[in-house]
Every structure is written in structure tokens, then in C-alpha cells.
Design an enzyme around this catalytic site. Structure first.
Site, mmCIF file in Angstrom:
data_model
loop_
_atom_site.group_PDB
_atom_site.id
_atom_site.type_symbol
_atom_site.label_atom_id
_atom_site.label_comp_id
_atom_site.label_asym_id
_atom_site.label_seq_id
_atom_site.Cartn_x
_atom_site.Cartn_y
_atom_site.Cartn_z
ATOM 1 N NE ARG A 231 -4.447 -1.087 0.200
ATOM 2 C CZ ARG A 231 -4.587 -2.286 -0.505
ATOM 3 N NH1 ARG A 231 -3.519 -2.617 -1.746
ATOM 4 N NH2 ARG A 231 -5.480 -3.017 -0.563
ATOM 5 C CG HIS A 279 -3.335 -0.077 -6.537
ATOM 6 N ND1 HIS A 279 -3.919 0.600 -5.196
ATOM 7 C CD2 HIS A 279 -3.643 -1.395 -6.085
ATOM 8 C CE1 HIS A 279 -3.993 -0.364 -4.170
ATOM 9 N NE2 HIS A 279 -3.893 -1.489 -4.862
HETATM 10 P P1 NDP Z 1 -1.772 -11.484 4.625
HETATM 11 O O1 NDP Z 1 -2.669 -10.994 5.527
HETATM 12 O O2 NDP Z 1 -1.971 -13.029 4.059
HETATM 13 O O3 NDP Z 1 -0.284 -11.178 4.984
HETATM 14 C C1 NDP Z 1 0.084 -10.022 5.573
HETATM 15 C C2 NDP Z 1 1.543 -10.211 6.263
HETATM 16 O O4 NDP Z 1 2.151 -9.111 6.743
HETATM 17 C C3 NDP Z 1 1.629 -11.336 7.441
HETATM 18 O O5 NDP Z 1 2.699 -12.146 7.395
HETATM 19 C C4 NDP Z 1 1.726 -10.409 8.575
HETATM 20 O O6 NDP Z 1 2.424 -11.017 9.332
HETATM 21 C C5 NDP Z 1 2.461 -9.394 7.949
HETATM 22 N N1 NDP Z 1 2.304 -8.197 9.004
HETATM 23 C C6 NDP Z 1 1.053 -7.561 8.991
HETATM 24 N N2 NDP Z 1 1.558 -6.466 10.089
HETATM 25 C C7 NDP Z 1 2.742 -6.519 10.229
HETATM 26 C C8 NDP Z 1 3.584 -5.831 11.181
HETATM 27 N N3 NDP Z 1 3.217 -5.016 12.131
HETATM 28 N N4 NDP Z 1 4.847 -6.063 11.432
HETATM 29 C C9 NDP Z 1 5.283 -7.199 10.686
HETATM 30 N N5 NDP Z 1 4.593 -7.936 9.949
HETATM 31 C C10 NDP Z 1 3.284 -7.732 9.530
HETATM 32 O O7 NDP Z 1 -2.158 -10.497 3.523
HETATM 33 P P2 NDP Z 1 -1.776 -10.985 1.935
HETATM 34 O O8 NDP Z 1 -0.373 -11.518 1.554
HETATM 35 O O9 NDP Z 1 -2.860 -11.555 1.206
HETATM 36 O O10 NDP Z 1 -1.595 -9.325 1.332
HETATM 37 C C11 NDP Z 1 -0.829 -8.389 1.705
HETATM 38 C C12 NDP Z 1 -1.145 -7.117 1.239
HETATM 39 O O11 NDP Z 1 -0.960 -6.708 -0.106
HETATM 40 C C13 NDP Z 1 -2.496 -6.662 1.294
HETATM 41 O O12 NDP Z 1 -3.073 -6.223 2.927
HETATM 42 C C14 NDP Z 1 -2.865 -5.518 0.379
HETATM 43 O O13 NDP Z 1 -2.369 -4.249 0.851
HETATM 44 C C15 NDP Z 1 -1.568 -5.699 -0.513
HETATM 45 N N6 NDP Z 1 -2.116 -6.148 -1.818
HETATM 46 C C16 NDP Z 1 -2.083 -5.052 -3.302
HETATM 47 C C17 NDP Z 1 -2.433 -5.599 -4.339
HETATM 48 C C18 NDP Z 1 -2.085 -4.792 -5.404
HETATM 49 O O14 NDP Z 1 -2.624 -4.800 -6.622
HETATM 50 N N7 NDP Z 1 -0.919 -3.822 -5.352
HETATM 51 C C19 NDP Z 1 -3.238 -6.642 -4.498
HETATM 52 C C20 NDP Z 1 -3.493 -7.504 -3.312
HETATM 53 C C21 NDP Z 1 -2.945 -7.091 -2.002
HETATM 54 P P3 NDP Z 1 1.767 -12.584 10.386
HETATM 55 O O15 NDP Z 1 2.320 -13.499 9.354
HETATM 56 O O16 NDP Z 1 2.504 -12.759 11.619
HETATM 57 O O17 NDP Z 1 0.433 -12.367 10.569
HETATM 58 C C1 OXD Z 2 -6.081 -5.642 -3.284
HETATM 59 C C2 OXD Z 2 -5.490 -4.672 -3.914
HETATM 60 O O1 OXD Z 2 -5.870 -5.309 -1.849
HETATM 61 O O2 OXD Z 2 -5.962 -4.807 -5.024
HETATM 62 O O3 OXD Z 2 -6.371 -6.807 -3.358
HETATM 63 O O4 OXD Z 2 -4.845 -3.694 -3.754
#
Ligand code: NDP
Ligand code: OXD
Length: 316
Positions: A231, A279
């Protein structure tokens, strides 16, 4: 028992997709909602703040995206289960994006593209894949899938998450205490974190300074690389530009920005070592997200547990 599609600029696609996935259901698209009390289930992306609070019979919100910060931005968000989008199609798209950008920079393509424009035939040294350390911030669904693809290409993988983990093929670091060691062992930083109060602005000057510092950087890469598809709120853009210009960063691939659409005044548009995309690292395809929405409704109605329910306490 009506369904609501709300808040996306692809509203009509999702409306048609949902009707195709469940032809007998009553589907409505905001703002043509009719009686709000009919609405039980919402498929939402950046709904107008306060609007979801008006649906007193709402039982479920499904997020169009994997990220749910667009929902938690709403101070009046109703207290109903929130399911985020997790799907093999979305995961494959993100894996492709991360792989593409990693290869692009390891193979020094921004420089080769410039050389092509300048008609310069010149060799640039490139590292062996096995020497390149890719550090993934956020080893969730998307981070782990990207790591598997990069590992298959021969890169060394490190991962950083909130809770301690053990993941095959990856050296894992966790929490504030694990961050410095993780950063010092990173040539290519891939950011796939959710945007939460704890991660806001995390990619800042102090973090970038720690990347492969103390002469630890790869000798055949001009410097560390940043890839952010998480993000825009995770990054401090002025700090990234300063690091790019001072040599603390060699290159960056950015799919997300503090302000979207990216303003025309942003220096990223014309930076020679920045690859930017609007994005679209991983889009939620209409057919898949519509089917996913219906699947969650069917699970709820048949008493099965919902999938990928968000924890509001941590915001992801
Ligand atoms: P998940 O919830 O599966 O994974 C999130 C990861 O981030 C986990 O490993 C989590 O740790 C870690 N995390 C969260 N908070 C912290 C913190 N404070 N410190 C350290 N690690 C942290 O999410 P996804 O993999 O499915 O998606 C990740 C992000 O990708 C989404 O939230 C979204 O913002 C972004 N995204 C962007 C897209 C785009 O087109 N640009 C498309 C899809 C998603 P833990 O394993 O310990 O819980
Ligand atoms: C998502 C994105 O969060 O597209 O899936 O940004």
C-alpha cells in the site's frame, strides 16, 4: 436477503459478475439500493465513509481486495464479519508482478533501456541469482507465494512478519527486534504488508538506510532495490526519492502510492530508475471475486465457517 455491490469504479462489472454467479439472488449496486433494510451482504471497495452503517440488517462484508484498510478507514464501519479476498488468481498475478520486477532490476533493465535509447552497446555486470538476497516484508498469502517463485529462480529468500514463523526455503525474521537483521541481509526489498496503524510509513529513511548497509550490499548490483506492491501508506515517498538520488537505493518498482492516482507533479513519473504501475500488481478479476462473494454467502447461510476473516484488532 439482498446483496449490495458498493464503492468500486468497476461497480457495473461486479454487479454483472455477481448476477451471473447467482442468477436467482437479488443484487443491487450502490447508489440504486432501494430499501436499505433488505441488504444482508455487501461486496465493498472504498465505500463512501459512513454508508455501510446505514444497513441495519447487514451480516457480512466481503472486501473486493486482499487489503482491508479501505474498510477500516471508515470510523462508522459496522461490527460484522469482514472477509478479505484470497484467491489463486490474485495470488498468481502478484507472484508474476514481484517476479517481473525482481528480474527487471537484477538484470539492470532500467539501465539497458536507457542504453537502448542512447544507442549504447555496453556490458553491465549482473549478480548470480544465488547471490541475490530477496527480503519479503509480509510473509502472508502473497509474500509466501512470491517467495516460492523467486526461490525456484535461484534467489536467496528472507522474510519478515509480525509473528515468528518457520517457512520452508526462507530465513524468517519477526517483529521490531528482527527487523534490523532482516534489512541488513536484503538486496531486493519486496513490501507485501497490509496498511495498518503499525505499518504506516514503515518504508522510510531509517529503514532504507539499513538495507544492505556497512558494505554488505551485493558487489554486482549498484545498490538495494525497493519493490512495493502493498500500500502507498506504507512508504514515505520523499525518503524514497532522496535515497534513489543519493545512491542508497539503486532502483524502485512502485505499484502503490501515498496519493492515488499519482499526481502529475510526482518526481516518480520521470525518474530514470523507477518503474511505476497504476495499482494493478494484482487485480481482482470480476469472475473470481463474484464467485468468491457468493461462496462466502453460501457458507454463512449453511452454517459453515467463513474463509479469510479479518481480525479487526490488528487491522488485516
Ligand atoms: P496476509 O494477511 O496474508 O499477510 C500479511 C503479512 O504481513 C503477514 O505475514 C503478517 O504477519 C505481516 N504483517 C502484518 N502486520 C505486520 C507488522 N506490523 N509487522 C510485521 N509484519 C506484519 O496478506 P496478503 O499477503 O494476502 O496481502 C498483503 C497485502 O498486499 C494486502 O494487505 C494489500 O495491502 C496488498 N495487496 C496489493 C495488491 C496490489 O494490486 N497492489 C493486490 C493484493 C494485495 P503475520 O504472518 O505474523 O500475521
Ligand atoms: C488488494 C488490491 O488489496 O488490489 O487486493 O490492492
Amino acid at each position: 436477503m439482498s446483496l449490495l455491490i458498493i464503492g468500486s469504479d468497476r461497480l457495473n462489472d461486479f454487479f454483472e459478475g455477481t448476477k451471473a454467479a447467482a442468477p436467482t439472488r437479488d443484487v443491487r449496486a450502490y447508489p440504486d439500493v432501494g430499501n436499505r433494510d433488505d441488504i444482508r451482504y455487501a461486496l465493498a471497495w472504498k465505500a463512501p465513509a459512513g454508508e455501510l452503517a446505514n444497513y441495519k440488517n447487514l451480516e457480512l462484508i466481503v472486501s473486493v481486495g486482499a487489503g482491508v484498510d479501505h474498510l477500516f478507514n471508515d470510523p462508522d464501519l459496522p461490527n460484522v464479519p469482514i472477509v478479505r479476498y484470497v484467491d489463486p488468481d490474485l495470488t498468481a498475478r502478484m507472484t508474476q508482478y514481484v517476479t517481473l520486477q525482481t528480474l527487471y532490476h537484477v538484470r539492470r533493465m532500467t539501465e539497458h533501456q536507457q542504453q537502448q535509447r542512447d544507442k549504447v552497446w555496453a556490458y553491465l555486470p549482473e549478480p548470480m541469482p544465488a547471490e541475490v538476497r530477496v527480503g519479503i516484508m509480509g510473509t502472508g498469502v502473497l509474500g509466501q507465494a512470491a517467495a516460492r517463485a523467486l526461490s525456484a529462480l535461484g534467489y536467496k529468500l528472507n522474510g519478515w512478519s509480525r509473528s515468528a514463523k518457520s517457512i520452508n526455503g526462507m530465513t524468517c525474521f519477526a517483529g521490531d527486534e528482527g527487523l534490523p537483521e532482516f534489512l541488513a541481509a536484503t538486496d531486493i526489498l519486496v513490501v507485501l504488508l497490509p496498511f495498518t496503524p503499525a505499518t504506516k510509513g514503515i518504508v522510510n529513511r531509517e529503514l532504507l538506510r539499513q538495507l544492505s548497509s556497512d558494505g554488505n550490499r551485493h558487489h554486482r548490483l549498484p545498490g538495494p532495490v525497493l519493490i512495493n506492491a502493498g500500500r502507498g501508506g506504507l512508504q514515505v515517498e520523499a525518503d524514497i526519492l532522496a535515497a534513489l538520488d543519493a545512491g542508497g537505493l539503486y532502483a524502485a518498482s512502485l505499484d502503490v502510492f501515498e496519493t492515488e492516482p499519482l499526481p502529475a507533479s510526482s518526481a516518480f513519473w520521470s525518474h530514470p530508475r523507477v518503474v511505476l504501475t497504476p495499482h494493478n500488481a494484482a487485480e481482482s478479476a470480476t469472475e473470481s471475486i463474484s464467485r468468491y462473494f457468493i461462496r462466502q454467502i453460501e457458507r454463512l447461510e449453511s452454517g459453515q465457517p467463513l474463509e479469510n476473516v479479518v481480525d479487526p484488532k490488528v487491522g488485516y
